[in-house]
Design a protein around this motif. Structure first.
Motif, PDB file in Angstrom:
ATOM      1  N   LYS A  96     108.639  38.218   2.896  1.00  0.00           N
ATOM      2  CA  LYS A  96     107.386  38.438   3.630  1.00  0.00           C
ATOM      3  C   LYS A  96     107.705  39.202   4.915  1.00  0.00           C
ATOM      4  N   LEU A  97     107.095  40.374   5.039  1.00  0.00           N
ATOM      5  CA  LEU A  97     107.375  41.209   6.200  1.00  0.00           C
ATOM      6  C   LEU A  97     106.403  40.883   7.332  1.00  0.00           C
ATOM      7  N   ASN A  98     106.962  40.775   8.535  1.00  0.00           N
ATOM      8  CA  ASN A  98     106.148  40.436   9.704  1.00  0.00           C
ATOM      9  C   ASN A  98     106.665  41.270  10.870  1.00  0.00           C
ATOM     10  N   MET A 114     102.646  49.554   8.861  1.00  0.00           N
ATOM     11  CA  MET A 114     103.072  48.174   9.106  1.00  0.00           C
ATOM     12  C   MET A 114     102.051  47.186   8.549  1.00  0.00           C
ATOM     13  N   GLN A 115     100.781  47.458   8.825  1.00  0.00           N
ATOM     14  CA  GLN A 115      99.702  46.580   8.375  1.00  0.00           C
ATOM     15  C   GLN A 115      99.668  46.507   6.855  1.00  0.00           C
ATOM     16  N   PHE A 116      99.823  47.686   6.235  1.00  0.00           N
ATOM     17  CA  PHE A 116      99.806  47.759   4.772  1.00  0.00           C
ATOM     18  C   PHE A 116     100.968  46.941   4.187  1.00  0.00           C
ATOM     19  N   GLU A 120     100.885  43.652   1.800  1.00  0.00           N
ATOM     20  CA  GLU A 120     101.473  43.733   0.456  1.00  0.00           C
ATOM     21  C   GLU A 120     102.492  42.622   0.196  1.00  0.00           C
ATOM     22  N   THR A 121     103.138  42.164   1.260  1.00  0.00           N
ATOM     23  CA  THR A 121     104.225  41.188   1.081  1.00  0.00           C
ATOM     24  C   THR A 121     103.815  39.770   1.492  1.00  0.00           C
ATOM     25  N   LYS A 122     102.549  39.563   1.767  1.00  0.00           N
ATOM     26  CA  LYS A 122     102.126  38.298   2.390  1.00  0.00           C
ATOM     27  C   LYS A 122     102.360  37.066   1.515  1.00  0.00           C
ATOM     28  N   ARG A 123     102.550  37.262   0.209  1.00  0.00           N
ATOM     29  CA  ARG A 123     102.790  36.101  -0.652  1.00  0.00           C
ATOM     30  C   ARG A 123     104.266  35.747  -0.787  1.00  0.00           C
ATOM     31  N   GLY A 124     105.107  36.539  -0.144  1.00  0.00           N
ATOM     32  CA  GLY A 124     106.558  36.306  -0.250  1.00  0.00           C
ATOM     33  C   GLY A 124     106.952  34.928   0.248  1.00  0.00           C
ATOM     34  N   GLU A 125     107.767  34.228  -0.537  1.00  0.00           N
ATOM     35  CA  GLU A 125     108.150  32.858  -0.153  1.00  0.00           C
ATOM     36  C   GLU A 125     109.648  32.662   0.015  1.00  0.00           C
ATOM     37  N   THR A 126     110.431  33.693  -0.321  1.00  0.00           N
ATOM     38  CA  THR A 126     111.884  33.543  -0.217  1.00  0.00           C
ATOM     39  C   THR A 126     112.321  33.519   1.237  1.00  0.00           C
ATOM     40  N   MET A 127     111.820  34.496   2.009  1.00  0.00           N
ATOM     41  CA  MET A 127     112.258  34.624   3.405  1.00  0.00           C
ATOM     42  C   MET A 127     111.211  35.442   4.165  1.00  0.00           C
ATOM     43  N   THR A 128     111.073  35.126   5.440  1.00  0.00           N
ATOM     44  CA  THR A 128     110.240  35.958   6.316  1.00  0.00           C
ATOM     45  C   THR A 128     111.152  36.903   7.077  1.00  0.00           C
ATOM     46  N   LEU A 129     110.834  38.195   7.029  1.00  0.00           N
ATOM     47  CA  LEU A 129     111.596  39.194   7.767  1.00  0.00           C
ATOM     48  C   LEU A 129     110.751  39.671   8.944  1.00  0.00           C
ATOM     49  N   ASN A 130     111.150  39.253  10.153  1.00  0.00           N
ATOM     50  CA  ASN A 130     110.452  39.720  11.360  1.00  0.00           C
ATOM     51  C   ASN A 130     111.130  40.980  11.861  1.00  0.00           C
TER      52      ASN A 130
END
Ligand code: IPE
Ligand code: IPE
Ligand code: MG
Length: 230
Positions: A96-98, A114-116, A120-130
């Motif tokens: 999940k990109l943040n 960035m917003q797009f 697109e990645t908001k359901r990612g559950e493995t890791m959050t990438l800030n």
């Protein structure tokens, strides 16, 4: 507190040394930044595979606008290319990109991408990438204070204050790594870094490897974190 087998939940990295890497090779600073993007991919993958849940990468500080117009412009466009070029892989891996920072201060062409990508990645559950971009720790704290003043909050404690930072709902970084030999925070995660374990390496960011990253995760297991306790 000391867990011999612990994988850090949150790893933050000050990706420094692209310019010096390029200079050593007689290349332009831009070439160094391009090489740095490849390392971002490697380390993101390594972190996700190692079980890290939050990875925060310092990409552009509120002070980096002091650089030449050419370099700043190159970086802003490089971020667009990097996000676009990496989006499918992030989705596949469940990352999940943040973005954290004073995002309103970024040009529209970049914010749009960035917003797009975030959506697109908001359901990612493995890791959050800030990605810390136009990020400054002092600005983050001042903006938090402003938000609090504008809210109806009457009293505040340390945990509540955190909710007004860009990293609301995220744990503090267990580890902060800085490459390139410099030993300072350069305005990175000032509030959140209170009890982070610090790791400094002389390796320049484009040369930083999965092996070295995993070695730091190993070394972390031997650090005794006391958080002020006896
Ligand atoms: C880090 O590398 C990347 C950014 C700050 C964007 P530098 O560009 O700071 O590289 P050095 O420190 O000049 O070698
Ligand atoms: C810190 O590196 C910012 C990023 C890595 C994005 P700098 O190269 O800007 O830091 P200083 O100027 O050496 O402190
Ligand atoms: Mg630098």
């Amino acid at each position: 507190m000391h867990d011999k087998y612990a994988v850090p939940v949150h790893v933050a990295i000050i990706m420094d040394g692209n310019g010096r890497w390029a200079q050593k090779r007689g290349l332009s600073r831009s070439e160094g930044h391009k090489a740095g993007v490849k390392t971002v991919k490697l380390i993101t993958e390594a972190a996700a595979n190692a079980g890290v849940k939050y990875l925060t990468l310092y990409a552009f500080s509120t002070e980096n606008w002091k650089r030449s117009k050419e370099e700043v412009n190159f970086l802003l466009h490089l971020f667009v290319d990097a996000i676009n070029g990496y989006l499918d892989e992030l989705k596949d891996k469940g990352v999940k990109l943040n973005f954290i920072g004073d995002l309103d201060g970024l040009p529209y062409f970049l914010r749009k991408v960035m917003q797009f990508a975030k959506n697109e990645t908001k359901r990612g559950e493995t890791m959050t990438l800030n990605i810390a971009i136009n990020y400054g720790g002092r600005r983050e704290i001042v903006q938090a204070v402003k938000k609090i003043c504008e809210s109806h909050v009457k009293d505040i404690n340390e945990e509540q204050f955190k909710q007004f930072l860009y990293t609301a709902n995220q744990p503090d970084p267990d580890i902060i790594i800085r490459t390139s030999g410099e030993q300072r925070l350069s305005n990175f995660l000032l509030y959140q870094s209170s009890y982070s374990e610090l790791f400094f390496t002389d390796t320049l960011w484009p040369d930083f490897s999965k092996e070295e990253f995993l070695k730091i995760l190993e070394e972390y297991k031997n650090r005794k974190r006391r958080f002020g306790g006896a």
